[in-house]
Design a protein around this motif. Structure first.
Motif, mmCIF file in Angstrom:
data_model
loop_
_atom_site.group_PDB
_atom_site.id
_atom_site.type_symbol
_atom_site.label_atom_id
_atom_site.label_comp_id
_atom_site.label_asym_id
_atom_site.label_seq_id
_atom_site.Cartn_x
_atom_site.Cartn_y
_atom_site.Cartn_z
ATOM 1 N N VAL A 50 0.840 -1.208 0.000
ATOM 2 C CA VAL A 50 0.000 0.000 0.000
ATOM 3 C C VAL A 50 0.873 1.255 0.000
ATOM 4 C CG1 VAL A 50 -1.695 1.292 1.339
ATOM 5 C CG2 VAL A 50 -1.964 -1.173 1.054
ATOM 6 N N THR A 51 1.997 1.203 0.702
ATOM 7 C CA THR A 51 2.911 2.354 0.692
ATOM 8 C C THR A 51 3.400 2.650 -0.724
ATOM 9 O OG1 THR A 51 3.628 1.871 2.949
ATOM 10 C CG2 THR A 51 5.084 3.253 1.612
ATOM 11 N N ARG A 52 3.758 1.595 -1.447
ATOM 12 C CA ARG A 52 4.189 1.798 -2.841
ATOM 13 C C ARG A 52 3.069 2.385 -3.693
ATOM 14 N NH1 ARG A 52 6.673 -3.268 -2.141
ATOM 15 N NH2 ARG A 52 4.945 -4.287 -3.219
ATOM 16 N N LEU A 53 1.864 1.914 -3.456
ATOM 17 C CA LEU A 53 0.736 2.410 -4.250
ATOM 18 C C LEU A 53 0.466 3.885 -3.969
ATOM 19 C CD1 LEU A 53 -1.818 -0.554 -4.052
ATOM 20 C CD2 LEU A 53 -0.122 -0.047 -5.796
ATOM 21 N N VAL A 54 0.501 4.251 -2.698
ATOM 22 C CA VAL A 54 0.248 5.659 -2.344
ATOM 23 C C VAL A 54 1.327 6.546 -2.949
ATOM 24 C CG1 VAL A 54 0.133 7.270 -0.413
ATOM 25 C CG2 VAL A 54 -1.014 5.057 -0.252
ATOM 26 N N GLU A 55 2.575 6.072 -2.908
ATOM 27 C CA GLU A 55 3.666 6.869 -3.482
ATOM 28 C C GLU A 55 3.496 7.008 -4.994
ATOM 29 O OE1 GLU A 55 7.077 9.103 -3.912
ATOM 30 O OE2 GLU A 55 5.803 8.664 -2.177
ATOM 31 N N ALA A 56 3.160 5.894 -5.654
ATOM 32 C CA ALA A 56 2.951 5.955 -7.109
ATOM 33 C C ALA A 56 1.799 6.890 -7.440
ATOM 34 C CB ALA A 56 2.671 4.552 -7.655
ATOM 35 N N ARG A 57 0.774 6.846 -6.636
ATOM 36 C CA ARG A 57 -0.377 7.724 -6.882
ATOM 37 C C ARG A 57 0.003 9.183 -6.662
ATOM 38 N NH1 ARG A 57 -3.576 8.756 -10.164
ATOM 39 N NH2 ARG A 57 -5.393 9.964 -9.634
ATOM 40 N N ARG A 58 0.840 9.431 -5.634
ATOM 41 C CA ARG A 58 1.262 10.805 -5.350
ATOM 42 C C ARG A 58 2.049 11.371 -6.533
ATOM 43 N NH1 ARG A 58 5.349 13.562 -3.933
ATOM 44 N NH2 ARG A 58 6.754 11.766 -3.940
ATOM 45 N N VAL A 59 2.936 10.560 -7.095
ATOM 46 C CA VAL A 59 3.710 11.011 -8.259
ATOM 47 C C VAL A 59 2.785 11.279 -9.445
ATOM 48 C CG1 VAL A 59 5.462 10.307 -9.929
ATOM 49 C CG2 VAL A 59 5.786 9.814 -7.498
ATOM 50 N N ALA A 60 1.846 10.365 -9.658
ATOM 51 C CA ALA A 60 0.926 10.542 -10.788
ATOM 52 C C ALA A 60 0.075 11.794 -10.601
ATOM 53 C CB ALA A 60 0.036 9.310 -10.930
ATOM 54 N N LEU A 61 -0.336 12.048 -9.362
ATOM 55 C CA LEU A 61 -1.163 13.232 -9.104
ATOM 56 C C LEU A 61 -0.375 14.517 -9.332
ATOM 57 C CD1 LEU A 61 -3.274 12.262 -5.966
ATOM 58 C CD2 LEU A 61 -4.131 12.904 -8.214
ATOM 59 N N SER A 62 0.908 14.494 -8.996
ATOM 60 C CA SER A 62 1.721 15.696 -9.204
ATOM 61 C C SER A 62 1.926 15.965 -10.695
ATOM 62 C CB SER A 62 3.074 15.547 -8.505
ATOM 63 O OG SER A 62 3.789 14.472 -9.094
ATOM 64 N N ASP A 63 1.952 14.903 -11.491
ATOM 65 C CA ASP A 63 2.090 15.085 -12.942
ATOM 66 C C ASP A 63 0.782 15.458 -13.593
ATOM 67 O OD1 ASP A 63 4.713 14.453 -12.680
ATOM 68 O OD2 ASP A 63 4.490 12.348 -13.279
ATOM 69 N N HIS A 64 -0.276 14.759 -13.192
ATOM 70 C CA HIS A 64 -1.592 14.995 -13.795
ATOM 71 C C HIS A 64 -2.614 15.110 -12.678
ATOM 72 C CE1 HIS A 64 0.138 13.955 -17.654
ATOM 73 N NE2 HIS A 64 0.642 12.878 -17.093
ATOM 74 N N PRO A 65 -2.836 16.306 -12.164
ATOM 75 C CA PRO A 65 -3.808 16.464 -11.080
ATOM 76 C C PRO A 65 -5.194 16.021 -11.528
ATOM 77 C CG PRO A 65 -2.514 18.449 -11.397
ATOM 78 C CD PRO A 65 -2.210 17.558 -12.539
ATOM 79 N N VAL A 66 -5.938 15.512 -10.553
ATOM 80 C CA VAL A 66 -7.310 15.097 -10.858
ATOM 81 C C VAL A 66 -8.134 16.329 -11.167
ATOM 82 C CG1 VAL A 66 -9.373 14.002 -9.929
ATOM 83 C CG2 VAL A 66 -7.122 13.093 -9.371
ATOM 84 N N ARG A 67 -8.796 16.339 -12.308
ATOM 85 C CA ARG A 67 -9.615 17.481 -12.693
ATOM 86 C C ARG A 67 -10.952 17.424 -11.975
ATOM 87 N NH1 ARG A 67 -9.925 17.335 -18.983
ATOM 88 N NH2 ARG A 67 -10.402 15.197 -18.482
ATOM 89 N N SER A 68 -11.388 18.592 -11.560
ATOM 90 C CA SER A 68 -12.701 18.635 -10.916
ATOM 91 C C SER A 68 -13.786 18.486 -11.978
ATOM 92 C CB SER A 68 -12.893 19.951 -10.185
ATOM 93 O OG SER A 68 -12.937 20.994 -11.139
ATOM 94 N N HIS A 69 -15.006 18.234 -11.507
ATOM 95 C CA HIS A 69 -16.117 18.102 -12.454
ATOM 96 C C HIS A 69 -16.343 19.422 -13.187
ATOM 97 C CE1 HIS A 69 -17.131 14.069 -11.398
ATOM 98 N NE2 HIS A 69 -17.154 14.381 -10.121
#
Lengths: 214, 283
Positions: B83-102
């Protein structure tokens, strides 16, 4: 007689975890992983053998990276997860083939992948689940995948067809043929309950069905 | 038919496993009664079994139940690290491509719709302008400019003068089929002095073509002049019609107006040209 299946997980619960995971929430990822890692790992043990844990890890990392693009419901998420896992397993097969074909690949001397998988599974042979996975893995690949996705991943015919890229009718036929082969397997056909063993011993009956061309 | 159906059912029932498509669906969804029967109690009623023995699919039921059994500890080992690896991977992905709001997604969708509408309108305007230029519906100055522009694309020039068969004087229209890029001169002395400037160009080009032997492919004519003439006529095949109509109109004008009233560059002797036209059968 039978235990509760691992696929009997509520998709409603998955929805909240999915939303949290998309935002990078640790608890959301933990819930997703806890619910879906066991069926994912069992599926991959059948289709990827010894590499199952590595492939599962790659699968989850891709999910973490791309989950922001996922806009479906929890059921669609399960289909998406297993589709990624299948593609990663196919990639792993290609890598393993290149390693075997390479001039310095030590695995090329030692033996086949099936032998290595059998050795690994033999360590836990006594576990019924390992026994079941080993027998399913002995099926033809399309039959094994269909049985695993339907039985272990808990997916219906249409979802399984979407993952395998086949028509629903082909999935039903592959599943039926897989089950017939499993039912005819000596280790399955000769399996007896305690009462059945007593009856069999007293009458000397050996009604194991013969393997049929399926 | 009934006997054949009974025979088919008999053959089907004699399969050792009895697994058909429907039964397979029930087996994998754990809803088949054979899987959920207690062998110690119900085995005597199972087809193909003897008293005290297991039902035919007892082993398969065990296998499927084992495959879908609850997770064991080994399968959930390493949860914390995973889970730690997943959260880190998600954090990197979010910094590259932030989740767009509706709202942001809706704004993007609206922008896409506006851009598509604008492109559609622009296409309609261009097509409409071409059609209007071809049918001669535009005001004269705009019509001429449009003709100059679209004739290069092969759009034929419209007949902006009298319509065939609608000559109020009852005369025969000299251009019943061939379009003319220039207004047909009226038998009015004041009108003859206001010929469109392109009429001089047409005259010069037609004369050049005439003197070059009226080759339908312009092979004997200067290249640039031939291309210009073809563009003005709206196509290679229309060059003879254009020049015939033009010279016919010129001859009609010459019959009522002294030749000196024409602007410079015209034929020195229009009657000769008109006669030539008739000799060549253009009118």
């Amino acid at each position: 007689m039978f235990l509760d299946g691992i696929s009997a997980l509520g998709d409603d619960d998955l929805a909240d975890a999915l939303t949290a995971a998309i935002c990078g929430d640790r608890a959301g990822f933990a819930a997703l992983w806890r619910w879906l890692q066991p069926p994912l790992l069992r599926y991959l043990r059948v289709v990827a053998g010894d590499a199952a844990e590595d492939v599962a890890s790659e699968t989850w990392l891709q999910v973490a990276r791309d989950i922001g693009r996922f806009a479906g419901q929890p059921t669609a998420f399960r289909v998406w997860l297993f589709r990624i896992a299948r593609h990663r397993a196919i990639d792993e097969h290609r890598r393993a083939r290149r390693r075997r074909d390479g001039p310095r690949a030590p695995e090329a001397v030692g033996g086949t992948e099936t032998t290595a998988r059998d050795v690994a599974l033999d360590a836990l042979e006594r576990a019924d689940t390992q026994w079941a996975l080993r027998l399913i893995a002995s099926l033809a690949p399309d039959q094994a995948e269909a049985v695993m996705l339907r039985v272990v991943a808990g997916l219906d015919v249409a979802q399984t067809a979407a993952i395998l890229g086949k028509r629903p009718g082909a999935v039903r036929i592959a599943t039926m043929r897989g089950l017939r082969r499993l039912a005819a397997h000596p280790e399955v056909a000769n399996r007896r309950s305690p009462a059945g063993r007593r009856a069999w011993a007293s009458t000397g009956m050996a009604e194991a069905p013969e393997a049929e061309g399926v | 038919m009934g006997r054949w159906f009974a025979f088919w059912r008999t053959i089907r029932a004699r399969r050792a496993d009895g697994i058909d498509l429907d039964k397979a669906d029930r087996l994998v969804s754990d809803s088949d009664p054979d899987l959920n029967s207690d062998s110690d109690l119900d085995s005597s009623s199972a087809p193909g079994s003897s008293p005290g023995s297991d039902p035919p699919l007892y082993g398969l039921g065990l296998l499927l139940a084992a495959a879908r059994a609850p997770a064991w500890a080994e399968e959930l080992a390493g949860e914390k690290e995973a889970v730690t690896r997943l959260v880190e991977a998600r954090r990197v992905a979010l910094s590259d491509h932030p989740v767009r709001s509706h709202d942001a997604q809706g704004s993007t969708a609206r922008k896409t719709v506006v851009v598509r509408l604008a492109a559609t309108l622009a296409s309609l305007l261009v097509v409409g302008a071409i059609v209007a230029a071809e049918t001669g519906s535009l005001p004269d100055p705009v019509q001429q400019r449009a003709h100059d522009l679209f004739s290069l694309l092969g759009v034929p020039a419209p007949s902006t003068g009298r319509q065939p068969g609608r000559d109020p004087s009852g005369g025969v229209d000299p251009t019943p089929t061939a379009p003319s890029p220039t207004p047909t001169p009226e038998p009015n002395p004041t009108a003859t002095g206001t010929l469109d400037p392109s009429a001089d160009q047409v005259r010069a080009l037609c004369q050049a073509w005439n003197e070059a032997g009226r080759d339908p492919n312009g092979a004997t004519m200067e290249n640039q002049a031939w291309r210009t003439l073809v563009a003005l006529a709206g196509g290679r095949a229309r060059v003879p019609g254009l020049c015939a109509a033009f010279f016919a109109a010129e001859s009609a004008t010459a019959s009522s107006v002294p030749p000196t009233s024409h602007p410079g560059g015209g034929p020195a002797n229009p009657s000769r040209t008109a006669g030539g036209n008739k000799k060549n059968g253009w009118s």
